[in-house]
Design an enzyme around this catalytic site. Structure first.
Site, PDB file in Angstrom:
ATOM      1  N   CYS A   1      -1.962   8.889   2.536  1.00  0.00           N
ATOM      2  CA  CYS A   1      -1.210   8.644   1.574  1.00  0.00           C
ATOM      3  C   CYS A   1      -2.535   8.644  -0.051  1.00  0.00           C
ATOM      4  O   CYS A   1      -2.429   8.861  -1.298  1.00  0.00           O
ATOM      5  CB  CYS A   1      -1.082   6.683   0.926  1.00  0.00           C
ATOM      6  SG  CYS A   1      -2.412   5.866   1.985  1.00  0.00           S
TER       7      CYS A   1
ATOM      8  N   GLU B   1       0.845  -1.294   0.029  1.00  0.00           N
ATOM      9  CA  GLU B   1       0.298  -0.057   0.293  1.00  0.00           C
ATOM     10  C   GLU B   1       1.245   0.982   0.193  1.00  0.00           C
ATOM     11  O   GLU B   1       1.467   1.793   0.816  1.00  0.00           O
ATOM     12  CB  GLU B   1      -0.861  -0.599   1.747  1.00  0.00           C
ATOM     13  CG  GLU B   1      -2.245   0.752   1.017  1.00  0.00           C
ATOM     14  CD  GLU B   1      -2.259   1.806   1.762  1.00  0.00           C
ATOM     15  OE1 GLU B   1      -1.488   3.102   1.211  1.00  0.00           O
ATOM     16  OE2 GLU B   1      -2.861   1.898   2.859  1.00  0.00           O
TER      17      GLU B   1
HETATM   18  C1  UN1 Z   1      -2.910   6.191   5.043  1.00  0.00           C
HETATM   19  O1  UN1 Z   1      -2.804   7.267   4.412  1.00  0.00           O
HETATM   20  O2  UN1 Z   1      -2.283   5.395   4.621  1.00  0.00           O
HETATM   21  O3  UN1 Z   1      -8.893   6.613   3.293  1.00  0.00           O
HETATM   22  C2  UN1 Z   1      -4.096   5.906   4.855  1.00  0.00           C
HETATM   23  C3  UN1 Z   1      -8.217   7.963   3.943  1.00  0.00           C
HETATM   24  C4  UN1 Z   1      -8.446   6.921   5.169  1.00  0.00           C
HETATM   25  C5  UN1 Z   1      -6.882   5.705   5.350  1.00  0.00           C
HETATM   26  C6  UN1 Z   1      -5.446   6.841   4.461  1.00  0.00           C
HETATM   27  N1  UN1 Z   1      -9.281   6.512   5.513  1.00  0.00           N
HETATM   28  O4  UN1 Z   1      -7.903   8.486   3.850  1.00  0.00           O
END
Ligand code: UN1
Length: 519
Positions: free
Chosen positions: A288, A254
């Site tokens: 992310c 990820e």
């Molecule tokens: C991340 O930044 O690795 O969808 C995950 C989202 C959060 C998860 C982010 N529920 O922004």
């Protein structure tokens, strides 16, 4: 209050052989130590993998419904500790408290989803092509799972791996980010104590990235790790993918994102602006799923940018325990990298959103700042308008409070631009036209598509993951993640009393292929 944290192998805290200690500090008040950390090394990682290997068969023998009960209990214990865990998240990585509570909620949601899976974990019965023979499928645990996570979601994202991996009967070695060790240790305790997990089923390794990589390499060579889960940068993800590939494994990756938001002429502009503010600057742009570039139709560009600029200028930034849009950077190393990204701004760009750029200090202030900017690592929110498709700012993830803006003429161009950077995690379109929605969905490379919603904020039971530079196609969350932590086994059972050969001893009916209806 600061705490002492160390790696934990088979239930016992261990010091790294090197004896190196570091501190974890509060990025909103860097003089405050959150944890004293005893740092492990590559051999700590290998020892943890050995402990997991030893504990795993007995854990797999615990009936899945009983493992599901452990997950149920973990969910309750996390819920009972929600506020103190959220406070720790805010103190250690500077995430605003309301968001930190949301992050803890995401662990509970994940437990709620998987507690029932203990009573499902379905296999299938499948008809055979021969009589007196039956076919079956079973899900087997993969064995030892090694999970390496980032610190921007120091407890929620780890739970996406740890909860289903444990539920499926795997033992786990977890290495949280080196800048969120206290959150890591707290979640570890909640899982082990809350779930009543036997020693060695879950092990914690606190180590830096390089030591972890060497430890993982050795553990793979010694056959101690069967699956790797990694959340972090595309660069490290590709090293991990390469390493696991050599061992004929495919890691669950990820990675980063350069998440586009397309704003069409039929968009509700105020809604799009609210979403751009939240997904561009929430968590200081360090998700992310954070917004990378707004791709706005040329006919609404000026109106959109005026509103987005105004909303960003008015946003309160500062102390993450007060009501702010965002707090500090996660850690000094992200601040240094963000300075490099700011260096990508060029003369053909217009910079908006603040009176200035860079670090917020008494000498470079932000109006309405909550608290003392000099105490922590805070940055001005920066909108960069006029980005072009060959700009570094357009092509690369700029982890931090920076949003690019560009324009398009027709939807095909918007989709093309959205795909140019080669990531493919999240995406968003603001429109009131269903045809545009489905054309975007079909054309976008992203694993996740939001319609009239921000790029961030995915719900915990839909498949989460990306393509291209965002990942190798693995998906987390919901039922889809089960394929990461189990392997399908098929079984056929012939009780005919003879050897029936597949494809050969199959009875055929005789069709009359020349049959036609009379007119
Ligand atoms: C991340 O930044 O690795 O969808 C995950 C989202 C959060 C998860 C982010 N529920 O922004």
């Amino acid at each position: 209050m600061s705490r002492n944290v160390a790696s934990i192998i088979a239930g016992t805290p261990v010091e790294g052989a090197t004896g190196v200690r570091i501190t974890s500090t509060n990025p909103a008040r860097t003089s405050e130590i959150v944890a004293d950390v005893s740092l492990g090394d590559a051999s700590t990682f290998v020892a943890a993998a050995q402990a997991a290997r030893q504990a795993q068969p007995a854990w797999a023998d615990v009936p899945a419904p009983v493992r599901g009960r452990a997950i149920a209990h973990i969910g309750r214990v996390v819920e009972a500790n929600a506020e103190s865990l959220a406070r720790l998240v805010t103190r250690e990585i500077g995430k605003p408290y309301a968001e930190a509570l949301g992050e803890v909620r995401e662990i509970v949601d994940t437990c709620d989803f998987f507690l029932g899976e203990g009573r499902r974990l379905y296999g299938q019965t499948v008809p055979s092509e021969m009589p007196d023979k039956q076919l079956f499928t079973f899900r087997n645990p993969v064995g030892v799972v090694s999970v390496i996570t980032a610190g921007n979601f120091p407890v929620a994202v780890p739970s996406w791996y740890l909860i289903p991996a444990l539920l499926c009967g795997n033992a786990v070695v977890w290495k949280p980010a080196d800048y969120s060790p206290a959150c890591g240790a707290a979640l570890f305790d909640l899982l082990v104590r809350g779930g009543g997990l036997p020693g060695g089923v879950l092990n914690l390794v606190l180590a830096d990235g390089e030591a972890t990589f060497v430890g993982l390499e050795r553990a793979l060579e010694e056959g101690l790790v069967d699956k790797v889960g990694f959340t972090g940068s595309s660069a490290v993800g590709s090293r991990i993918g390469e390493l696991t590939g050599r061992h004929l494994q495919s890691a669950c990756l990820e990675l980063g994102g350069k998440n586009p938001m397309v704003v069409t002429p039929s968009a509700e502009l105020d809604l799009a602006v609210e979403a751009a503010l939240f997904s561009g600057f929430g968590t200081a742009g360090q998700r992310c799923t954070s917004l990378g570039t707004v791709i706005v139709h040329e006919s609404v560009h000026d109106d959109f940018i005026a509103r987005f600029d105004k909303a960003t200028r008015q946003a309160t930034i500062g102390d993450p325990f007060s009501d702010v849009v965002f707090g500090p950077m996660l850690d000094e190393k992200f601040a240094q990298r963000f300075e490099d990204f700011l260096g990508w701004i060029q003369p053909h760009h217009s910079v908006l959103g603040s009176t200035t750029t860079g670090r917020i200090t008494a000498a470079n202030p932000r109006e309405g700042f909550a608290g003392d900017p000099d105490a922590g690592i805070f940055y001005h929110p920066t909108i960069v308008d006029g980005v072009r498709e060959d700009d570094a700012i357009f092509l690369n993830e700029t982890f931090g409070p920076l949003v690019g803006v560009t324009t398009y003429r027709d939807l095909g161009e918007a989709i093309r631009l959205a795909n140019v950077p080669g990531y493919g995690l999240s995406s968003s379109i603001y429109t009131s036209g269903p045809a545009e929605v489905f054309a975007f969905r079909r054309g976008i490379s992203a694993g996740m598509v939001s319609v009239n919603n921000s790029t961030s904020g995915a719900e915990a039971h839909l498949p989460f993951g990306g393509n291209g530079k965002s990942g190798n196609g693995s998906r987390q969350s919901g039922m889809w993640v089960l394929d990461q932590f189990t392997r399908w086994q098929s079984m056929n059972w012939d009780y005919s009393g003879r050897l029936q050969k597949a494809q050969m001893d199959v009875t055929e009916l005789t069709p009359d292929e020349s049959f036609r209806l009379a007119d």
